[in-house]
Design an enzyme around this catalytic site. Structure first.
Site, PDB file in Angstrom:
ATOM      1  N   GLY A 294       1.436   2.103  12.246  1.00 27.42           N
ATOM      2  CA  GLY A 294       1.785   1.493  13.522  1.00 27.42           C
ATOM      3  C   GLY A 294       1.142   2.254  14.666  1.00 27.42           C
ATOM      4  O   GLY A 294       0.117   2.919  14.488  1.00 27.42           O
TER       5      GLY A 294
ATOM      6  N   ARG B  53     -11.785  -9.845  12.941  1.00 26.29           N
ATOM      7  CA  ARG B  53     -10.819 -10.061  11.867  1.00 26.29           C
ATOM      8  C   ARG B  53      -9.410 -10.031  12.477  1.00 26.29           C
ATOM      9  O   ARG B  53      -9.121  -9.179  13.326  1.00 26.29           O
ATOM     10  CB  ARG B  53     -10.985  -8.909  10.890  1.00 26.29           C
ATOM     11  CG  ARG B  53     -10.143  -8.966   9.683  1.00 26.29           C
ATOM     12  CD  ARG B  53     -10.523  -7.784   8.841  1.00 26.29           C
ATOM     13  NE  ARG B  53      -9.697  -7.722   7.660  1.00 26.29           N
ATOM     14  CZ  ARG B  53      -9.406  -6.589   7.053  1.00 26.29           C
ATOM     15  NH1 ARG B  53      -9.867  -5.446   7.509  1.00 26.29           N
ATOM     16  NH2 ARG B  53      -8.661  -6.594   5.981  1.00 26.29           N
TER      17      ARG B  53
ATOM     18  N   THR C   5       0.314   4.897  17.674  1.00 24.78           N
ATOM     19  CA  THR C   5       0.254   6.356  17.731  1.00 24.78           C
ATOM     20  C   THR C   5       1.521   6.903  18.394  1.00 24.78           C
ATOM     21  O   THR C   5       2.055   7.934  17.957  1.00 24.78           O
ATOM     22  CB  THR C   5      -1.019   6.774  18.510  1.00 24.78           C
ATOM     23  OG1 THR C   5      -2.127   6.109  17.897  1.00 24.78           O
ATOM     24  CG2 THR C   5      -1.249   8.267  18.460  1.00 24.78           C
ATOM     25  N   ALA C   6       2.014   6.198  19.407  1.00 28.12           N
ATOM     26  CA  ALA C   6       3.198   6.695  20.124  1.00 28.12           C
ATOM     27  C   ALA C   6       4.406   6.779  19.184  1.00 28.12           C
ATOM     28  O   ALA C   6       5.100   7.806  19.135  1.00 28.12           O
ATOM     29  CB  ALA C   6       3.507   5.778  21.306  1.00 28.12           C
TER      30      ALA C   6
ATOM     31  N   GLU D 290      -7.423   1.296  22.429  1.00 33.96           N
ATOM     32  CA  GLU D 290      -7.580   0.178  21.498  1.00 33.96           C
ATOM     33  C   GLU D 290      -7.125  -1.108  22.188  1.00 33.96           C
ATOM     34  O   GLU D 290      -5.972  -1.205  22.603  1.00 33.96           O
ATOM     35  CB  GLU D 290      -6.649   0.488  20.320  1.00 33.96           C
ATOM     36  CG  GLU D 290      -7.082  -0.014  19.008  1.00 33.96           C
ATOM     37  CD  GLU D 290      -6.113   0.425  17.913  1.00 33.96           C
ATOM     38  OE1 GLU D 290      -5.040   0.979  18.202  1.00 33.96           O
ATOM     39  OE2 GLU D 290      -6.442   0.190  16.746  1.00 33.96           O
TER      40      GLU D 290
ATOM     41  N   ARG E 202       0.834  -1.211   0.000  1.00 36.71           N
ATOM     42  CA  ARG E 202       0.000   0.000   0.000  1.00 36.71           C
ATOM     43  C   ARG E 202       0.869   1.263   0.000  1.00 36.71           C
ATOM     44  O   ARG E 202       0.422   2.327  -0.380  1.00 36.71           O
ATOM     45  CB  ARG E 202      -0.900  -0.040   1.240  1.00 36.71           C
ATOM     46  CG  ARG E 202      -2.031   0.923   1.190  1.00 36.71           C
ATOM     47  CD  ARG E 202      -3.168   0.505   2.077  1.00 36.71           C
ATOM     48  NE  ARG E 202      -2.928   0.861   3.458  1.00 36.71           N
ATOM     49  CZ  ARG E 202      -3.848   0.710   4.418  1.00 36.71           C
ATOM     50  NH1 ARG E 202      -5.017   0.194   4.145  1.00 36.71           N
ATOM     51  NH2 ARG E 202      -3.577   1.052   5.648  1.00 36.71           N
TER      52      ARG E 202
ATOM     53  N   CYS F  30      -6.199  -1.985  13.050  1.00 34.67           N
ATOM     54  CA  CYS F  30      -6.533  -0.646  13.553  1.00 34.67           C
ATOM     55  C   CYS F  30      -7.930  -0.213  13.147  1.00 34.67           C
ATOM     56  O   CYS F  30      -8.429   0.797  13.638  1.00 34.67           O
ATOM     57  CB  CYS F  30      -5.479   0.360  13.108  1.00 34.67           C
ATOM     58  SG  CYS F  30      -5.121   0.214  11.367  1.00 34.67           S
TER      59      CYS F  30
ATOM     60  N   GLU G 279      -0.469   6.256   9.475  1.00 35.43           N
ATOM     61  CA  GLU G 279      -1.695   5.491   9.749  1.00 35.43           C
ATOM     62  C   GLU G 279      -1.539   4.946  11.147  1.00 35.43           C
ATOM     63  O   GLU G 279      -0.788   3.994  11.364  1.00 35.43           O
ATOM     64  CB  GLU G 279      -1.838   4.316   8.770  1.00 35.43           C
ATOM     65  CG  GLU G 279      -1.920   4.686   7.319  1.00 35.43           C
ATOM     66  CD  GLU G 279      -3.219   5.372   6.953  1.00 35.43           C
ATOM     67  OE1 GLU G 279      -4.127   5.470   7.806  1.00 35.43           O
ATOM     68  OE2 GLU G 279      -3.317   5.836   5.812  1.00 35.43           O
TER      69      GLU G 279
ATOM     70  N   LYS H 150      11.203  -0.715   6.208  1.00 31.23           N
ATOM     71  CA  LYS H 150      11.541  -1.419   7.442  1.00 31.23           C
ATOM     72  C   LYS H 150      10.294  -2.157   7.937  1.00 31.23           C
ATOM     73  O   LYS H 150       9.386  -1.559   8.510  1.00 31.23           O
ATOM     74  CB  LYS H 150      12.014  -0.456   8.543  1.00 31.23           C
ATOM     75  CG  LYS H 150      12.670  -1.247   9.678  1.00 31.23           C
ATOM     76  CD  LYS H 150      12.536  -0.629  11.036  1.00 31.23           C
ATOM     77  CE  LYS H 150      11.256  -0.949  11.735  1.00 31.23           C
ATOM     78  NZ  LYS H 150      11.020  -2.371  12.050  1.00 31.23           N
ATOM     79  N   PRO H 151      10.235  -3.472   7.668  1.00 29.30           N
ATOM     80  CA  PRO H 151       9.072  -4.231   8.147  1.00 29.30           C
ATOM     81  C   PRO H 151       9.196  -4.473   9.644  1.00 29.30           C
ATOM     82  O   PRO H 151      10.260  -4.260  10.230  1.00 29.30           O
ATOM     83  CB  PRO H 151       9.185  -5.547   7.381  1.00 29.30           C
ATOM     84  CG  PRO H 151      10.648  -5.709   7.103  1.00 29.30           C
ATOM     85  CD  PRO H 151      11.231  -4.326   6.999  1.00 29.30           C
ATOM     86  N   SER H 152       8.117  -4.943  10.228  1.00 31.63           N
ATOM     87  CA  SER H 152       8.167  -5.290  11.651  1.00 31.63           C
ATOM     88  C   SER H 152       9.115  -6.469  11.851  1.00 31.63           C
ATOM     89  O   SER H 152       9.149  -7.400  11.035  1.00 31.63           O
ATOM     90  CB  SER H 152       6.770  -5.672  12.137  1.00 31.63           C
ATOM     91  OG  SER H 152       6.866  -6.300  13.392  1.00 31.63           O
TER      92      SER H 152
END
Ligand code: ADP
Length: 525
Positions: free
Chosen positions: A274, A324, A276-277, A427, A206, A330, A296, A221-223
């Protein structure tokens, strides 16, 4: 320039130190694992898609100090593979590679970039099964959802392959007759893309799809929880003819990699999905070099069920929106607001539906709920439930760890939740559905908007005027009306308030990777 030539040039630019660590033919050993996991890993390896090194300038590279991190299967605790644990030095090289490739990639015609993206799409679809297996193994989501994510993730490549050809500028009627005023849309430059574990493929495509379509080059940089899917997808990008250096992948020490991206003047854009922080940190860190930023971040989605809802539609939609990926998205319904007149009826039908969810290893066909990503995620769920019950909420079903052990948690419904509880305020990111009774439409809108988040919201009603009224009053970026699954590549995805900045997907998605250039041509008479 041919892909091979570009690969050689980039590799040479990185120097000897780098080349010592580079190896494109490394065979990754399969560790001892349970039979089904071992067979799945073997299938992925046989397809050439088990990659464990970072990708810099088209070369598969170890961390320069040789460090690795282990990737675990959350369903079994088995170590699937060890991947390179990189930091600032590797990131700097990845940025340098993206920067030098930018000049050639951005100069290609839109049609050429489009063809490469389309080829990447085709290869991802051709390797649907292996990519879905990888996701299920490292993330835990059921195979059916993983296959859905491959389609969803690939759709961004197909869509932006098409959109690449439609990035038009403008000609503006001039204010002086001897002038001609033009607007060009040009790629921002090198993009740093930081992605989460809950959608190991789609959150990458995306971002990378529109970035490459516009002519940008990328350092992803993926998780660290789910790097294997990202690396497999990157390998398919190379096979598709995306040139070496246009797409680089580094993973390991997240703050170090993040800082290297933030501090570089060559990186012109940060795109992040990822928490918010972390998003706030990246936004603040982008100020020094005045980067373009899209974020996002977390949501706190209300799902409002009005008295006039079709109960079957409301149960089906809220179940899908809540459970899901075991509640780990999120846009998952985080608060189910139910009007008094339908509360009892909805609660009993919803509980029945929740009880039919099958918890298990995602590799099993019957599974609809996989494990949570890790122990910390389970402890967060437990904390939220304890907080709610201590303040008067009642667990209607579930409410504890699943007998399967590991990080499996029972699909849970909690009744009589109110706005002073963590389940309302934050959340939960797990399989817990809080039910919150309300009396009037005004009260529902007030409760729904009573949060700093503003990503997705859902409403269930048969009234058309109400669906308009409420949709317009909700301070959210996405609204589902009588529908719980609303994400698609053709629509803009993104939040308001502290849920983020910018939109992904759709024709608007390219704007995040473009700069406008105004050209004033004088003496034209
Ligand atoms: P989550 O809680 O969903 O894992 P995070 O925001 O922690 O969300 O992680 C999302 C992505 O951000 C991951 O790739 C993670 O490694 C990365 N990340 C975490 N901390 C930082 C940081 N300080 N700088 C850059 N990236 C970070």
């Amino acid at each position: 320039m041919s892909t091979a030539m570009m690969t050689m040039r980039r590799a040479a630019a990185l120097g000897a130190r780098h080349m010592l660590a580079a190896s494109s033919s490394r065979v990754v050993p399969i560790r001892h694992m349970s039979a089904d996991v071992g067979a799945a890993m073997e299938k992925i390896r046989a397809a050439g898609l088990l990659k464990t090194q970072g990708l810099i300038a088209g070369q598969w590279v170890d961390a320069y100090d040789g460090k690795t991190i282990e990737v675990e299967n959350p369903a079994t605790g088995e170590v699937l593979a060890s991947v390179s644990c990189m930091g600032s030095r590797e990131t700097s090289d990845a940025i340098a590679s993206a920067h030098s490739t930018f000049y050639s990639w951005s100069k290609l015609t839109a049609n050429e970039r489009s063809k490469a993206l389309r080829k990447w799409y085709d290869l991802i679809i051709a390797h649907k099964e292996e990519l879905a297996l990888l996701m299920t193994l490292e993330q835990g989501k059921p195979m059916k959802e993983a296959l859905g994510e491959v389609n969803y993730g690939a759709s961004f490549l197909e869509y932006f392959a098409e959109e690449a050809k439609r990035i038009y500028g403008d000609i503006i009627p001039p204010t002086l007759s001897d002038r001609r005023l033009l607007v060009l849309k040009q790629p921002v430059g090198v993009v740093g893309a930081i992605t989460p574990w809950n959608f190991p493929l789609a959150m990458i495509t995306r971002k990378v799809g529109p970035a490459l379509a516009c002519g940008c080059t990328v350092v992803v940089k993926p998780s660290e929880f789910t790097p294997l899917t990202a690396l497999a997808a990157a390998d398919l990008a190379l096979q598709a003819g995306i040139p070496a250096g246009a797409l680089n992948v580094v993973m390991g020490n997240a703050p170090e990699i993040g800082d290297a991206l933030l501090q570089s003047t060559q990186v012109r854009k940060i795109t992040f999905t990822g928490s918010t922080a972390v998003g706030k940190k990246l936004m603040a860190g982008s100020a020094d070099t005045v980067k373009k930023v899209s974020l996002e971040l977390g949501g706190n989605a209300p799902c409002i069920v009005f008295d006039d809802a079709d109960i079957d539609v409301a149960v089906k939609g809220s179940l899908a929106a809540k459970f899901r990926n075991s509640g780990q998205t999120c846009v998952c319904a985080n608060r189910i607001l139910v009007q008094e007149g339908i509360y009892e009826k909805f609660a009993s039908a919803f509980i029945k539906a929740v009880q039919s969810l099958q918890v298990g290893n995602g590799l099993e066909e019957t599974t609809s709920q996989g494990p949570l990503i890790n122990e910390a995620a389970v402890q967060k769920v437990e904390k939220f439930i304890n907080d709610a019950t201590s303040k008067g909420a009642n667990v209607m079903v579930g409410g504890k760890r699943h007998s399967l052990g590991m990080t499996f948690y029972e699909p849970t419904v909690v009744g009589n939740v109110s706005n002073d509880m963590l389940l309302f305020r934050e959340e939960v990111f797990g399989p817990v559905a809080p039910l919150i009774p309300f009396k009037t439409e005004e009260e529902a809108i007030h409760l729904a908007n009573d949060t700093n988040a503003g990503l997705a919201a859902y409403i269930f009603t048969k009234s058309i005027p109400r669906s308009w009224r409420v949709s317009e009053s909700l301070e959210y970026g996405l609204v589902g009306v009588n529908e719980g699954i609303i994400s698609t590549e053709v629509a803009p995805f993104g939040g308001v308030k502290q849920s983020g900045l910018g939109r992904e997907g759709s024709k608007y998605g390219v704007d995040e990777y473009l700069e406008l250039k105004y050209i004033c041509m004088g003496n034209m008479s």
